[in-house]
Motif scaffolding. Structure first.
Motif, PDB file in Angstrom:
ATOM      1  N   GLU A   1      -9.502  -2.569  -1.233  1.00  0.00           N
ATOM      2  CA  GLU A   1      -8.159  -3.134  -1.259  1.00  0.00           C
ATOM      3  C   GLU A   1      -7.699  -3.623   0.104  1.00  0.00           C
ATOM      4  N   GLU A  53       0.844  -1.188   0.000  1.00  0.00           N
ATOM      5  CA  GLU A  53       0.000   0.000   0.000  1.00  0.00           C
ATOM      6  C   GLU A  53       0.881   1.241   0.000  1.00  0.00           C
ATOM      7  N   ARG A  77      -4.821  15.229   6.728  1.00  0.00           N
ATOM      8  CA  ARG A  77      -5.267  13.989   7.355  1.00  0.00           C
ATOM      9  C   ARG A  77      -4.841  13.932   8.815  1.00  0.00           C
ATOM     10  N   HIS A 101      -1.433  -5.723  -5.583  1.00  0.00           N
ATOM     11  CA  HIS A 101      -1.538  -7.103  -5.101  1.00  0.00           C
ATOM     12  C   HIS A 101      -0.385  -7.908  -5.695  1.00  0.00           C
ATOM     13  N   TRP A 161     -12.761   4.384  -1.002  1.00  0.00           N
ATOM     14  CA  TRP A 161     -12.793   3.298  -1.984  1.00  0.00           C
ATOM     15  C   TRP A 161     -11.553   2.425  -1.822  1.00  0.00           C
ATOM     16  N   HIS A 162     -10.451   3.063  -1.598  1.00  0.00           N
ATOM     17  CA  HIS A 162      -9.183   2.343  -1.458  1.00  0.00           C
ATOM     18  C   HIS A 162      -9.248   1.327  -0.322  1.00  0.00           C
ATOM     19  N   ARG A 207      -1.852  -7.363  -9.663  1.00  0.00           N
ATOM     20  CA  ARG A 207      -2.749  -6.317 -10.178  1.00  0.00           C
ATOM     21  C   ARG A 207      -2.712  -5.162  -9.186  1.00  0.00           C
ATOM     22  N   TRP A 208      -3.223  -4.026  -9.587  1.00  0.00           N
ATOM     23  CA  TRP A 208      -3.121  -2.860  -8.730  1.00  0.00           C
ATOM     24  C   TRP A 208      -4.294  -1.942  -8.969  1.00  0.00           C
ATOM     25  N   SER A 209      -4.414  -0.985  -8.088  1.00  0.00           N
ATOM     26  CA  SER A 209      -5.492  -0.002  -8.214  1.00  0.00           C
ATOM     27  C   SER A 209      -4.994   1.318  -7.648  1.00  0.00           C
ATOM     28  N   ARG A 212      -7.054  -6.942   5.412  1.00  0.00           N
ATOM     29  CA  ARG A 212      -6.605  -6.787   6.799  1.00  0.00           C
ATOM     30  C   ARG A 212      -7.659  -7.177   7.809  1.00  0.00           C
ATOM     31  N   ALA A 267      -4.200   7.043  -3.123  1.00  0.00           N
ATOM     32  CA  ALA A 267      -3.709   5.792  -2.536  1.00  0.00           C
ATOM     33  C   ALA A 267      -3.573   4.732  -3.625  1.00  0.00           C
ATOM     34  N   PHE A 268      -2.484   4.038  -3.540  1.00  0.00           N
ATOM     35  CA  PHE A 268      -2.161   3.008  -4.529  1.00  0.00           C
ATOM     36  C   PHE A 268      -1.978   1.686  -3.800  1.00  0.00           C
ATOM     37  N   TYR A 269      -2.480   0.646  -4.408  1.00  0.00           N
ATOM     38  CA  TYR A 269      -2.285  -0.677  -3.806  1.00  0.00           C
ATOM     39  C   TYR A 269      -1.978  -1.686  -4.902  1.00  0.00           C
ATOM     40  N   LEU A 316       0.339   5.242   0.312  1.00  0.00           N
ATOM     41  CA  LEU A 316      -0.452   6.460   0.461  1.00  0.00           C
ATOM     42  C   LEU A 316       0.364   7.628  -0.083  1.00  0.00           C
TER      43      LEU A 316
END
Lengths: 119, 244
Positions: free
Chosen positions: B187, A47, B215, A83, B182-183, A70-72, B192, A79-81, A49
């Protein structure tokens, strides 16, 4: 010509995730991130941020819809994640990754070394 | 006189011998002609097959389709201290606001998960999680949310895509109403598996609060959980175990 498939390569205490093929990497920068791991220490995902802010406007390529890697990206949260493997991430560890960007400022790879340890 | 008596004795011996011979022959003859012995042998344990006049199986009531997994009791330690999320809740509490959090295990009870005593221990790992890819949300972390429309509750999230669509509208929140991003919803949250009640408790009873530009980072040492909340949108950006 077969389509490129993102891969995650792990060697010892290093994890390298290649998101897209690139003929040349122009820049790299460090990324503060949180790594999700299983109890056994296997990396499930990463993850990031403040993704765009940390990459100074860099962007993520379009993620494949399926596959293990994969990612989003959530633009609202920046925020980026990504997998790396399926599974529960019972353990979180902060870490610093290295992001590799191409000439367009798109993320091509992420490297984690050393990998966080689950005690 | 003696000679005569000897003769009588010898004749008697002959008769006895002859009678015994005849008796022996008769007994032997009856022995050959007699039917086989009819006495039953003692019972011994043995395995046999027999037709039993009973219907096979057990009596059951009318068939009720039960979705896999949802009808299965979870491990005793799963929901005792801190329950995970749940998918496809059969009973959800009524929508009390525009956003509602639903936990089917509690059967419409409130979300009163006790605090987590030690990080990681209370987030039970369901071994089926890995076995079913897309079904992971049914087994592990799952947000079940409802949205409130003019005509009432609608669009309950029941699966990955549905969850994603609803999340785009910011549909899921903690029991206290803090909206997930959404994150997190798509995700890190499902991975978790940190209950929303723990998120609320971390914010409400934080032992360490760090105010950044846009934040706030809350850390609750009791739960050893860190929550990052956006100050601009109020949404939960990230929740994780461990210190900031």
């Amino acid at each position: 010509v077969s389509a490129f498939v993102p891969i995650a390569e792990r060697q010892d205490d290093r994890l390298r995730v290649i998101l897209r093929p690139s003929s040349g990497v122009l820049s790299s920068t460090s990324l503060a991130c949180v790594v999700d791991l299983t109890y056994l220490g296997d990396v499930v995902g990463v993850e990031v941020l403040d993704f765009g802010r940390q990459l100074s406007g860099g962007t993520a390529p379009i993620s494949p819809k399926g596959g293990e890697v994969r990612w989003s990206y959530d633009p609202e949260m920046d925020a980026f994640y990504i997998h790396v493997a399926e599974g529960p991430g019972q353990v979180q560890r902060t870490a610093t990754a290295v992001a590799f960007l191409d000439s367009d400022g798109r993320l091509t790879a992420i490297e984690l070394q050393p990998l966080p340890i689950v005690s | 006189l003696i000679k005569r008596s000897d003769h009588i004795v010898a004749a008697a011996v002959k008769r006895v011998w002859l009678l015994s011979l005849i008796a022996t022959v008769i007994v032997a003859l009856f022995g050959f002609l007699a039917p086989p012995a009819s006495a039953t042998s003692p019972l011994r344990a043995q395995t046999r097959l027999a037709v039993v006049d009973l219907s096979p199986g057990q009596l059951v009531g009318p068939h009720r389709p039960a979705p896999a997994v949802q009808s299965r009791e979870r491990a005793p330690n799963h929901d005792q201290a801190a329950s995970g999320f749940y998918m496809g809740a059969p009973v959800c509490p009524p929508v009390v606001s525009s956003i509602s959090w639903c936990h089917s295990r509690a059967k419409s009870q409130s979300y009163d998960h006790p605090a987590i005593d030690s990080p990681g221990d209370n987030y039970a790992y369901d071994p089926l999680y890995n076995a079913s890819g897309e079904a992971r949300l049914e087994l592990g972390p799952t947000f079940v949310a409802t949205t409130h429309t003019e005509s009432g509750p609608a669009a309950r999230i029941s699966d990955g895509p549905g969850l994603r669509h609803a999340a785009e509208g910011g549909a899921a929140a903690t029991p206290a109403g803090r909206v997930y991003s959404w994150h997190y919803l798509n995700e890190t949250g499902p991975l978790r598996n940190i209950p929303g009640s723990v998120v609320d408790e971390t914010i409400d009873q934080a032992t360490d609060t760090t105010q950044l530009g846009d934040r706030t980072i809350y850390y609750d040492a009791k739960n050893d959980v860190t929550v990052v909340q956006s100050d601009t949108t109020g949404k939960i950006m990230s929740v994780r175990r461990g210190a900031p």
